[in-house]
Structure formats: structure tokens, C-alpha cells
Design an enzyme around this catalytic site. Sequence first.
Site, PDB file in Angstrom:
ATOM      1  N   ASN A  10       0.869  -1.178   0.000  1.00 44.86           N
ATOM      2  CA  ASN A  10       0.000   0.000   0.000  1.00 44.86           C
ATOM      3  C   ASN A  10       0.905   1.226   0.000  1.00 44.86           C
ATOM      4  O   ASN A  10       1.475   1.576   1.031  1.00 44.86           O
ATOM      5  CB  ASN A  10      -0.889  -0.032   1.259  1.00 44.86           C
ATOM      6  CG  ASN A  10      -1.712   1.233   1.414  1.00 44.86           C
ATOM      7  OD1 ASN A  10      -1.806   2.043   0.491  1.00 44.86           O
ATOM      8  ND2 ASN A  10      -2.315   1.408   2.583  1.00 44.86           N
ATOM      9  N   TRP A  11       1.031   1.846  -1.162  1.00 44.39           N
ATOM     10  CA  TRP A  11       1.977   2.968  -1.284  1.00 44.39           C
ATOM     11  C   TRP A  11       1.404   4.259  -0.693  1.00 44.39           C
ATOM     12  O   TRP A  11       2.108   5.256  -0.613  1.00 44.39           O
ATOM     13  CB  TRP A  11       2.353   3.189  -2.752  1.00 44.39           C
ATOM     14  CG  TRP A  11       3.132   2.059  -3.365  1.00 44.39           C
ATOM     15  CD1 TRP A  11       3.520   0.886  -2.781  1.00 44.39           C
ATOM     16  CD2 TRP A  11       3.640   2.001  -4.709  1.00 44.39           C
ATOM     17  NE1 TRP A  11       4.220   0.103  -3.664  1.00 44.39           N
ATOM     18  CE2 TRP A  11       4.310   0.767  -4.869  1.00 44.39           C
ATOM     19  CE3 TRP A  11       3.588   2.871  -5.799  1.00 44.39           C
ATOM     20  CZ2 TRP A  11       4.923   0.390  -6.062  1.00 44.39           C
ATOM     21  CZ3 TRP A  11       4.192   2.494  -6.995  1.00 44.39           C
ATOM     22  CH2 TRP A  11       4.860   1.269  -7.116  1.00 44.39           C
ATOM     23  N   LYS A  12       0.137   4.249  -0.358  1.00 45.80           N
ATOM     24  CA  LYS A  12      -0.525   5.442   0.203  1.00 45.80           C
ATOM     25  C   LYS A  12      -0.266   6.659  -0.690  1.00 45.80           C
ATOM     26  O   LYS A  12      -0.195   6.515  -1.903  1.00 45.80           O
ATOM     27  CB  LYS A  12      -0.060   5.679   1.640  1.00 45.80           C
ATOM     28  CG  LYS A  12      -0.164   4.435   2.504  1.00 45.80           C
ATOM     29  CD  LYS A  12      -0.015   4.743   3.959  1.00 45.80           C
ATOM     30  CE  LYS A  12       0.084   3.447   4.726  1.00 45.80           C
ATOM     31  NZ  LYS A  12      -0.003   3.621   6.161  1.00 45.80           N
ATOM     32  N   HIS A  96      -9.598   0.960   4.735  1.00 40.94           N
ATOM     33  CA  HIS A  96      -8.335   1.206   5.446  1.00 40.94           C
ATOM     34  C   HIS A  96      -8.602   2.171   6.604  1.00 40.94           C
ATOM     35  O   HIS A  96      -9.406   3.089   6.488  1.00 40.94           O
ATOM     36  CB  HIS A  96      -7.303   1.799   4.473  1.00 40.94           C
ATOM     37  CG  HIS A  96      -5.919   1.796   5.053  1.00 40.94           C
ATOM     38  ND1 HIS A  96      -5.499   2.746   5.953  1.00 40.94           N
ATOM     39  CD2 HIS A  96      -4.877   0.942   4.889  1.00 40.94           C
ATOM     40  CE1 HIS A  96      -4.250   2.469   6.303  1.00 40.94           C
ATOM     41  NE2 HIS A  96      -3.855   1.379   5.664  1.00 40.94           N
ATOM     42  N   GLU A  98      -7.021   4.592   7.709  1.00 40.34           N
ATOM     43  CA  GLU A  98      -6.804   6.019   7.405  1.00 40.34           C
ATOM     44  C   GLU A  98      -8.040   6.615   6.733  1.00 40.34           C
ATOM     45  O   GLU A  98      -8.368   7.781   6.933  1.00 40.34           O
ATOM     46  CB  GLU A  98      -5.550   6.185   6.538  1.00 40.34           C
ATOM     47  CG  GLU A  98      -4.285   5.954   7.372  1.00 40.34           C
ATOM     48  CD  GLU A  98      -3.085   5.439   6.595  1.00 40.34           C
ATOM     49  OE1 GLU A  98      -3.084   5.511   5.354  1.00 40.34           O
ATOM     50  OE2 GLU A  98      -2.144   4.949   7.254  1.00 40.34           O
ATOM     51  N   GLU A 168      -5.554  -5.182  10.467  1.00 36.83           N
ATOM     52  CA  GLU A 168      -4.553  -4.134  10.670  1.00 36.83           C
ATOM     53  C   GLU A 168      -4.852  -3.396  11.974  1.00 36.83           C
ATOM     54  O   GLU A 168      -5.682  -2.480  11.990  1.00 36.83           O
ATOM     55  CB  GLU A 168      -4.608  -3.122   9.525  1.00 36.83           C
ATOM     56  CG  GLU A 168      -4.307  -3.712   8.167  1.00 36.83           C
ATOM     57  CD  GLU A 168      -3.693  -2.666   7.233  1.00 36.83           C
ATOM     58  OE1 GLU A 168      -2.583  -2.920   6.777  1.00 36.83           O
ATOM     59  OE2 GLU A 168      -4.291  -1.604   7.021  1.00 36.83           O
ATOM     60  N   GLY A 174       2.170   2.235  10.661  1.00 33.04           N
ATOM     61  CA  GLY A 174       3.093   3.360  10.493  1.00 33.04           C
ATOM     62  C   GLY A 174       3.754   3.802  11.786  1.00 33.04           C
ATOM     63  O   GLY A 174       4.379   4.862  11.842  1.00 33.04           O
ATOM     64  N   SER A 214       3.215  -2.220  10.393  1.00 35.20           N
ATOM     65  CA  SER A 214       4.668  -2.233  10.563  1.00 35.20           C
ATOM     66  C   SER A 214       5.311  -3.594  10.293  1.00 35.20           C
ATOM     67  O   SER A 214       6.262  -3.994  10.969  1.00 35.20           O
ATOM     68  CB  SER A 214       5.047  -1.732  11.964  1.00 35.20           C
ATOM     69  OG  SER A 214       4.585  -0.404  12.134  1.00 35.20           O
ATOM     70  N   GLY A 235       2.779  -1.075   4.299  1.00 27.32           N
ATOM     71  CA  GLY A 235       2.885   0.342   3.964  1.00 27.32           C
ATOM     72  C   GLY A 235       4.345   0.724   3.771  1.00 27.32           C
ATOM     73  O   GLY A 235       4.930   0.529   2.700  1.00 27.32           O
ATOM     74  N   GLY A 236       4.967   1.239   4.847  1.00 27.44           N
ATOM     75  CA  GLY A 236       6.337   1.761   4.778  1.00 27.44           C
ATOM     76  C   GLY A 236       7.327   0.859   4.048  1.00 27.44           C
ATOM     77  O   GLY A 236       8.054   1.317   3.151  1.00 27.44           O
TER      78      GLY A 236
HETATM   79  C1  PEP Z   1      -0.878   0.052   5.988  1.00 26.27           C
HETATM   80  O1  PEP Z   1      -1.049   1.234   5.839  1.00 26.27           O
HETATM   81  O2  PEP Z   1      -1.708  -0.722   5.482  1.00 26.27           O
HETATM   82  C2  PEP Z   1       0.275  -0.398   6.771  1.00 26.27           C
HETATM   83  C3  PEP Z   1       0.260  -1.612   7.245  1.00 26.27           C
HETATM   84  O3  PEP Z   1       1.299   0.494   6.953  1.00 26.27           O
HETATM   85  P1  PEP Z   1       2.730   0.195   7.674  1.00 26.27           P
HETATM   86  O4  PEP Z   1       3.258  -1.080   7.090  1.00 26.27           O
HETATM   87  O5  PEP Z   1       3.571   1.380   7.327  1.00 26.27           O
HETATM   88  O6  PEP Z   1       2.448   0.074   9.130  1.00 26.27           O
END
Ligand code: PEP
Length: 255
Positions: A10-12, A96, A98, A168, A174, A214, A235-236
Site C-alpha cells: 500500500n503505497w498510500k 483502510h 486512514e 490491521e 506506520g 509495521s 505500507g512503509g
Molecule cells: C498500511 O497502511 O496498510 C500499513 C500496514 O502500513 P505500515 O506497514 O507502514 O504500518
Amino acid sequence: MSRKYIIAGNWKMNKTPEEGKELASEIASIVSKDATVEVVVCPAFVALERVSQAIESSAVRLGAQNLYPKTSGAYTGEVSPEMLRAVFAKYVILGHSERREHFHESDAFINEKVKFSLENLLKPILCIGETLEQREAGETLDVVKTQLLGGLDGVDASGMSNLVIAYEPVWAIGTGKTATPEMAQEVHGSIRSLLKEAYSDAVAAKTRIIYGGSMKPANADDLLAQPDIDGGLIGGASLDSKSFGDLIDSARKLS
Ligand code: PEP
């Protein structure tokens, strides 16, 4: 394991179309045509087309980060499933945290999107998870159940074969804080039991439930080794081809 691992990035709101193309090309050369693990990249809308071209001859699949549940019309700023299919997107991230937090998306609206995606041949990655406050209040399993059953309302067993659940925990997204493999497994196991009750043993056994929060190369092996963790939404660590490639390797080793 009969369920194929899925590693989804997920590049956001990161990567311009040019940067996205570069990252996608690197991922495409790592994956090549190896489909042992299903690899999905989900760039921002504006980068979808170039990323799609960059992964065209590889086994990497394309996903979007959202959609609007209408075919076309006066919905300024929104993107329809048909538009996503036109750039060869196969998946779409829905619900999600967010979007739930910043855009006040309700379970009912997310459910509308889930059903519309399935009707329009896109596979939803339905995200659910508790906040830190909810976990500390002992509400994790109730929150997850409400979001799961709310998001899946009216989805039948055939819809379930085209849908992925992402657990999640919001406090792990994040933040660098990861659920321990045991904590994550407990919730994944509960989600699978809920699917058994709501559908059947067969649907529960086939549905992929992936973990997000994470996930990185240092913790992936232990998380992915859990019996009910079928991959990751990342994500990251998906913004760099080396770390994303290492996550794909972790899943390959276990396949
Ligand atoms: C996400 O946004 O779906 C996510 C899991 O982010 P991160 O890996 O950065 O925690």
C-alpha cells in the site's frame, strides 16, 4: 498450505507516476513470472497506468487504494471500478483505517464499496482493526467482529472467493509497533472462526487473512509462520524494492 500467500504494498500518498514506475519495474524484475506468492502493488490513482505498464510482463498484480461505488457521473474527485479495470487493476483496498479516520467512512459505506467492487470484477482487500484505546479497553474482538460482519453484509460465498481480509491493528500502522505473532494469530484465528459461523468451514478455510501494521523483513518470518496469517498488507516497507523483495522472499520460503 492450500492458501497462497499474498504480499500487497500500500503505497498510500507516496510516489509520483515516474517514481512509481521505477519502483514497480524493480519489483517486477524481482518477481519476474514467479507466482508462488501473489504480489500486489497499490499506487496512487495517478500512478496506476504507468505502474500497470511496468509490471505488464511480470506476475505482479495491480491494486487501487480506493474507489467510488457508482459506474460514472457527477461525483467530482472520485474514481469508478470501470476506470480501474481499464488500467488493469485487479484489487482494491477498502476500509483502510486512514480512510475510516480521516474521511469518516462507515461500515455501511465500506460495505457498499465491497459489494460494488465484487459486482464489477475487482477483488476487495477489506481492512479491519482496532485502535489502541479499543485494545486497552478489551474491545478488540468486538470491534473486529462489527467491522468484519458490517463490511461483508450481503456478500455470498462466491463473493468471498474473490476477497481478502486484512487485519490491521490501527496502533501498529506506520508506528513501528508490531503486534506480536501471538497477538496477531489470536485475532486472525477469531476472524476465521467468525467466517465459519457466517459462511461455512470451506469458506473460512479458503479465505486469505493477511496482517498489516509495521510488517518488515525483521518480523515477517515469525508473523507469516502463524497458521492463520496468509500474507501481509505493507505500507512503509513496500516503498523500497529491497525490503519489499525480502518480504516476498519470507513468504516464498514458507510456501
Ligand atoms: C498500511 O497502511 O496498510 C500499513 C500496514 O502500513 P505500515 O506497514 O507502514 O504500518
